[in-house]
Write an enzyme that holds these catalytic residues in place. Sequence first.
Site, PDB file in Angstrom:
ATOM      1  N   SER A 169      37.461  58.151  45.105  1.00 56.85           N
ATOM      2  CA  SER A 169      37.099  58.086  43.687  1.00 56.85           C
ATOM      3  C   SER A 169      37.268  56.651  43.223  1.00 56.85           C
ATOM      4  CB  SER A 169      37.958  59.066  42.876  1.00 56.85           C
ATOM      5  OG  SER A 169      37.561  59.075  41.524  1.00 56.85           O
ATOM      6  N   THR A 170      38.144  56.404  42.267  1.00 57.91           N
ATOM      7  CA  THR A 170      38.334  55.050  41.748  1.00 57.91           C
ATOM      8  C   THR A 170      38.755  54.096  42.865  1.00 57.91           C
ATOM      9  OG1 THR A 170      39.014  55.992  39.647  1.00 57.91           O
ATOM     10  CG2 THR A 170      39.556  53.674  40.032  1.00 57.91           C
ATOM     11  N   HIS A 196      33.334  60.304  44.005  1.00 62.58           N
ATOM     12  CA  HIS A 196      33.071  60.670  42.617  1.00 62.58           C
ATOM     13  C   HIS A 196      32.131  59.647  41.992  1.00 62.58           C
ATOM     14  CE1 HIS A 196      37.256  62.806  42.568  1.00 62.58           C
ATOM     15  NE2 HIS A 196      36.357  63.437  43.313  1.00 62.58           N
ATOM     16  N   MET A 289      41.730  58.588  41.416  1.00 65.18           N
ATOM     17  CA  MET A 289      42.530  59.266  40.406  1.00 65.18           C
ATOM     18  C   MET A 289      42.455  60.775  40.606  1.00 65.18           C
ATOM     19  SD  MET A 289      41.160  57.187  37.089  1.00 65.18           S
ATOM     20  CE  MET A 289      40.985  55.398  37.119  1.00 65.18           C
ATOM     21  N   ASP A 292      41.728  65.609  43.599  1.00 66.45           N
ATOM     22  CA  ASP A 292      40.650  66.163  44.414  1.00 66.45           C
ATOM     23  C   ASP A 292      40.928  65.899  45.892  1.00 66.45           C
ATOM     24  OD1 ASP A 292      38.264  67.454  44.909  1.00 66.45           O
ATOM     25  OD2 ASP A 292      37.050  65.646  44.694  1.00 66.45           O
TER      26      ASP A 292
END
Length: 352
Positions: A169-170, A196, A289, A292
């Site tokens: 993600s991030t 993401h 973050m 998940d």
Amino acid sequence: MKPIRVLVVDDSAYSRRSISKMLEGMPGVEVVGYAVDGEEGIRQAISLKPDLVTLDLEMPRMDGFTLLRILTNRFSLPVLVISALSDADKVFRALEMGALDFVAKPMQGHARELSSIEQDLKWKVKQIMVSLLSKKARQTPPAPEVDKPRKSLRSAGKRAVELVAIASSTGGPPALQSIFSSFDQSYPFAVVVAQHMPHGFTRAFADRLNRTSPFTVREAHDGDPVEPGLALIAPGGCNLLLEEVGAGIRARVKPPEASDRYVPSADVLFTSCAPLYGSRMLAVVLTGMGNDGSKGVVAVKERGGQVLAESEDSAVVYGMPREAVATGCVDRVVPLPGISQAILACGGFGNP
């Protein structure tokens, strides 16, 4: 607890007002000022000492990339890029330069259209707040010893892995770029990725990875075969699953369920892969973050698969790896520069 201080940098007066209004409605957030171009952004950063900067890349005078470089390198400030859907390549360049994450805004910027980013903006700022507070507290749960494999890892020389499934993600785009470009050749396993990302960005991202990797990398389409040497990136705004069709495995691209908090979902991807590959699967949880992938790694481990997680030392945000480690299912925690070699070691293609 002190509020997170945010500086809004955007040359559009309407966008500045709208973004400021969205953020001011969040508990624990204080918009301390704004800037209309890069030069004013530097002055405001020095004067106001914000904790976070939201940044539009398209600005007069000093451009957003120059300001981004100064904010991240000189001031070590987290930057959240807010950029138009048409600027995918610019967004990925900004992420490689150190931007923490991005929010895709409509190209027109009209009231009704710009309001569509409010949920995504607030979610990402909230997660950045959690990350900033966590780093200040320095309180982390116990983790497996960094870069030291447990006995459950396959020994070198035995071809154990046919599928590598990656969650990020991030901070994920530059991390994935680093991993894919560090392979010296294409190897006989398939790769699937749940990064993401909103709709409209993943095709350009896959093309970017493909240009620097010996693997063939492309955005997944429904029905794509899963083959050695091929990496499929889950399309933004959709979930990627794997399914057995006849004698082979194929990709399935489906809209997210209402219960899917993260999209594309790593939990959905991992859980679909685990029963198909069992001990021949390796799950990798990178920077990001939230949590998940934490349910997915349990499913992978229950089916005899292996699990790697990125270490806190290199993760831009140690959220997803932390939650994966907390399940007790992670076999090895590895800094980003060592992840490609760890993947090869797990599959019997290199030394552990």
